[in-house]
Motif scaffolding. Structure first.
Motif, short mmCIF file in Angstrom:
data_model
loop_
_atom_site.label_atom_id
_atom_site.label_comp_id
_atom_site.label_asym_id
_atom_site.label_seq_id
_atom_site.Cartn_x
_atom_site.Cartn_y
_atom_site.Cartn_z
N TYR C 296 38.61 38.49 48.54
CA TYR C 296 37.90 39.37 47.61
C TYR C 296 36.42 39.46 47.93
O TYR C 296 35.64 39.91 47.13
CB TYR C 296 38.12 38.91 46.17
N GLU C 357 30.87 40.49 46.42
CA GLU C 357 32.12 40.19 45.73
C GLU C 357 32.73 41.46 45.17
O GLU C 357 32.09 42.19 44.41
CB GLU C 357 31.85 39.22 44.57
N LYS C 359 34.84 41.77 42.89
CA LYS C 359 35.01 41.77 41.44
C LYS C 359 33.71 42.12 40.73
O LYS C 359 33.72 42.56 39.58
CB LYS C 359 35.52 40.42 40.98
N SER C 423 44.48 46.95 51.96
CA SER C 423 43.26 46.20 51.66
C SER C 423 42.04 47.12 51.65
O SER C 423 41.08 46.86 50.94
CB SER C 423 43.09 45.02 52.61
N LYS C 426 41.99 48.51 48.37
CA LYS C 426 41.50 47.50 47.43
C LYS C 426 39.97 47.57 47.34
O LYS C 426 39.40 47.59 46.24
CB LYS C 426 41.96 46.12 47.88
N GLU C 430 38.27 48.66 43.86
CA GLU C 430 37.50 47.62 43.18
C GLU C 430 35.99 47.86 43.29
O GLU C 430 35.24 47.63 42.36
CB GLU C 430 37.81 46.24 43.79
#
Lengths: 118, 137, 508
Positions: C296, C357, C359, C423, C426, C430
């Motif tokens: 991540y 990051e 997130k 990915s 992703k 994100e």
């Protein structure tokens, strides 16, 4: 002679790898030195050992008397030693900096860049 | 660590070592010796001075940063190869100039000497960069 | 321009640039100017070299005027010239990008001189025609990359550097030993001469054993399975410009060395050696991408992708057909462009929101649609979506593999491709699509007001990204001429006699 050298090189490689498997970074650095030195010896031995016949061309000849020691592997080893010297110098500085920054010489404590989180 | 004996000896030894390093450098032209070994001897002289006195005065004696020494050395060594490129020869092929000096005999001057002096400076620079950095803290 | 000069220039230019930058050690501003000029010159030299090599065939120069096999010679065939050209391109873009992103402290501790000495090591490795000289260039490259990774001395950097240094030095020791054994076997280290002499050795298995040592050594440098662990542990630690540079170039040098060694020198028992390569390639692809899927942190995720793409680059070498090899080379080029660009863009995202990051990132598409679309182009190119470069690289590779009925590797490649797409999606969802944590709490996300106008820093930051993104599109749209050049390159590689003849000449 070659057999003896082969055993010596094997021992050096083995001790180098053993030292690298220890947890201390200082031992890691010593292990790297042993490894590069045993590689140097390997070049030297693999190219054939000739004792007491330097490749010197006497005046008026165009070739040294046979059998003569091959000068090339010696030049290669010399170059490799010089490079190894540079790399070793850097490794020492790095080891010192790591010790100062991380505060330990234990490789197991240096795993913050490995994990899968963060 | 200040030792009077070491300091007194170092004063004279440094001069001898530096002279010897230049001898080695020039001797490397036709005989064993050369820029690399000469540079190491010179670096050893400075390192000895740093041990006997301190790093700051060694830097003063050196007169320039080790980095600058590496730069000048690399420029000389690399530049010596470019001369032959300008003469439409492969890179690093060394050109020779023979001349007769009356009363002295024949001498050969080559671009190789430039290369060797460059190596000499690079070796001093690199070795001292490491030694001085390590011993400064 | 004479061939001697042309082949020497890619090595002399970075050397001169590095030296001149070092002479201006105290002036950061002059170093910045010198660095950009030097890398632009390297790019031009690369273009000239490739054009001449395509027109005139393989170019050779003998260092110091000693004829091979006694002296060291530098050889520029199409593959080498292509790699030099790509090095120039990456050098130019990253050096421009560095102007905007490198911190003054690193700049004043010799960032630019090291940058160019690193480039010299890389171009030297691409051009040399001598095994031992290759080792020397490797070391030049490694020492400068060691310092570049550790420069700045932050804790993660130093921890990463220890692992990087240790594993690369092991690889160098193995390489050195292998070179010694090779010299013992053949009595020469000139690559062309080796290629000739090793064809009629009595015991080919001995040569293959030495070849395996080279495979391990170059494999560590190229980060192939199972020797890749140093890469994700160290590549993400330095500043993003350094990461982009080493990620684009260093492992490719390992791949280059593998291709050179296993097309020119170790061609005795191809059924055995190249079978191993094929298995290694497959495992590298799949483990790399699985590592990436679990990550991540953007830089770590991209580092794992480097590994998985190293696998694609090996497939062509393992299959040894012109089309597959061309696909692999296409993949190397495509990967250098897109991977560098992804790192550079993640640097921009970091600049905006202060984190790597996934997130914590978010809302980038809403507030910075242009940055986001540049990312999208590169990400889709990496995943192999048409019409970008990655699609044609993969297509060529897959067609080459299918021709010779390697169905298993095709299946692995396509599965890896799917996971890569996953990915990349992703990162997209994100980091760019969904609202950032700050926005979910009702506040504006960080970095909304950044980039007020086209300042000098902005140009330095976005110019490289735009160049690379348009190349990635351009190589996709103009795939036909690119592929025909690459097939030519691959055919030249697969006929070692061309290389040997141009180096050794007509002598027996």
């Amino acid at each position: 002679m070659e057999t003896l050298m082969a055993i010596l090189i094997g021992c050096l490689f083995a001790s180098g790898i053993y030292l690298m498997l220890r947890r201390s970074i200082v031992k890691l650095a010593i292990g790297l030195v042993l490894l590069s030195q045993s590689a140097n010896l390997l070049i030297f031995t693999a190219a054939g050992l000739t004792r007491g016949n330097p490749p010197l061309v006497s005046a008026g000849e165009s070739m040294p008397p046979l059998p003569y020691a091959d000068p090339l592997p010696q030049a290669l080893v010399l170059t490799a030693i010089v490079i190894g010297f540079g790399v070793l110098a850097f490794t020492l500085v790095l080891v010192k900096r790591v010790y100062q920054t991380v505060g330990t010489d234990d490789l197991d404590e240096m795993r913050s860049t490995d994990g899968f989180k963060d | 660590m200040k030792s009077l004996i070491l300091q007194t000896a170092t004063r004279s030894l440094v001069a001898v070592l530096l002279l010897f390093s230049i001898f080695l450098l020039l001797r490397g032209h036709d005989e064993p010796g050369g820029g690399f070994i000469g540079g190491l001897v010179a670096a050893a002289a400075f390192a000895l001075y740093a041990i006997a006195f301190d790093v700051a005065s060694t830097r003063r004696m050196l007169g320039m940063r080790p980095q600058m020494m590496i730069a000048i050395g690399l420029a000389m060594a690399g530049g010596s190869g470019v001369i032959s490129l300008l003469a439409s020869r492969p890179y690093l092929e060394h050109l020779w100039y023979h001349t007769d000096i009356p009363g002295f005999g024949e001498i050969h001057l080559g671009t190789f000497l430039l290369f060797d002096i460059g190596v000499f400076l690079v070796v001093i620079g690199v070795t001292l960069l490491v030694i001085l950095t390590l011993s400064e803290e | 321009m004479s061939h001697d000069l042309l082949v020497a220039l890619p090595i002399v230019i970075p050397l001169a640039t590095g030296v001149i930058a070092l002479l201006f050690y105290d002036s950061r501003d002059s170093q910045r100017v010198i660095s950009v000029i030097g890398s632009a010159a390297l790019l031009l030299a690369g273009i000239a070299l490739l054009m001449t090599a395509r027109a005139d065939g393989i170019l050779v120069t003998e260092m110091g005027g000693w004829p091979p096999p006694f002296g060291i010679n530098f050889v520029a065939d199409l593959f080498s010239s292509l790699m030099v050209l790509m090095t120039g391109l990456i050098a130019f873009t990253v050096s421009v990008y560095s102007l905007a992103t490198m911190d003054p402290r690193r700049e004043s501790f010799g960032y630019y001189p090291l940058f160019h000495i690193l480039l010299m090591g890389i171009t030297g490795s691409f051009l040399t025609g001598d095994m031992f000289n290759l080792f020397v260039w490797f070391e030049v490259m490694l020492i400068s990359s060691f310092v570049l990774i550790a420069l700045g001395g932050e804790r993660p950097q130093l921890e990463g550097a220890i692992k990087y240094v240790a594993l690369n030095l092991i690889s160098s020791a193995i390489l050195l030993g292998a070179i010694g054994l090779l010299y013992g076997l053949a009595g020469t280290l000139n690559m062309a001469d080796l290629g000739m002499k090793l064809q009629d050795v009595d015991e080919p298995w001995l040569v293959t054993t030495v070849g395996m040592l080279f495979l391990v050594s170059f494999g560590i440098k190229a980060a192939v399975f199972p020797m890749f662990f140093w890469l994700p542990a160290s590549y993400h630690t330095p500043p993003i410009a350094v990461t982009a540079l080493i990620a684009a170039l260093l492992s490719k040098v390992g791949i280059y060395a593998l291709v050179r060694a296993f097309t020119l020198i170790f061609t005795q028992e191809t059924s055995y050696t190249h079978q191993i390569l094929l298995v290694v390639a497959g495992l590298t692809m799949i483990t790399g991408v699985l590592g990436a899927v679990a990550q991540y942190e953007v830089r770590k995720l991209l580092s794992f992708h480097i590994i998985s793409q190293i696998g694609y680059m090996l497939v062509g070498l393992a299959i040894l057909s012109p089309l597959a090899l061309a696909g692999s080379i296409f993949y190397i080029i495509h990967n250098m462009v897109t991977k560098t660009n992804l790192f550079l863009i993640s640097g921009v995202a970091f600049r905006l929101q202060g984190t790597y990051e996934l997130k914590k990132l978010g809302s980038l598409y809403r507030y910075h649609p242009w940055v986001s679309s540049l990312f999208f182009v590169s990400a889709m190119a990496l995943a192999g979506m048409p019409p970008f470069s990655g699609f044609f690289a993969k297509l060529t590779l897959v067609r080459g593999s299918l021709e010779l009925e390697h169905y298993a590797i095709v299946a692995v490649a396509l599965l890896t491709s799917l996971l890569t797409l996953f990915s990349m999606t992703k990162i997209w969802t994100e980091g760019y699509w969904t609202p950032s944590p700050a926005e979910e709490e009702g506040k504006l996300p960080p970095g909304v007001d950044e980039f007020p106008g086209w300042t000098r820093n902005m140009v330095a930051m976005f110019l490289p990204i735009i160049i690379l993104a348009s190349l990635s599109v351009g190589m996709g749209i103009l795939a036909q001429p690119v592929i025909s050049l690459l097939v030519e390159t691959a055919e030249q590689l697969l006929d070692p006699s061309l290389y040997i003849e141009s180096v050794i000449g007509d002598e027996p």
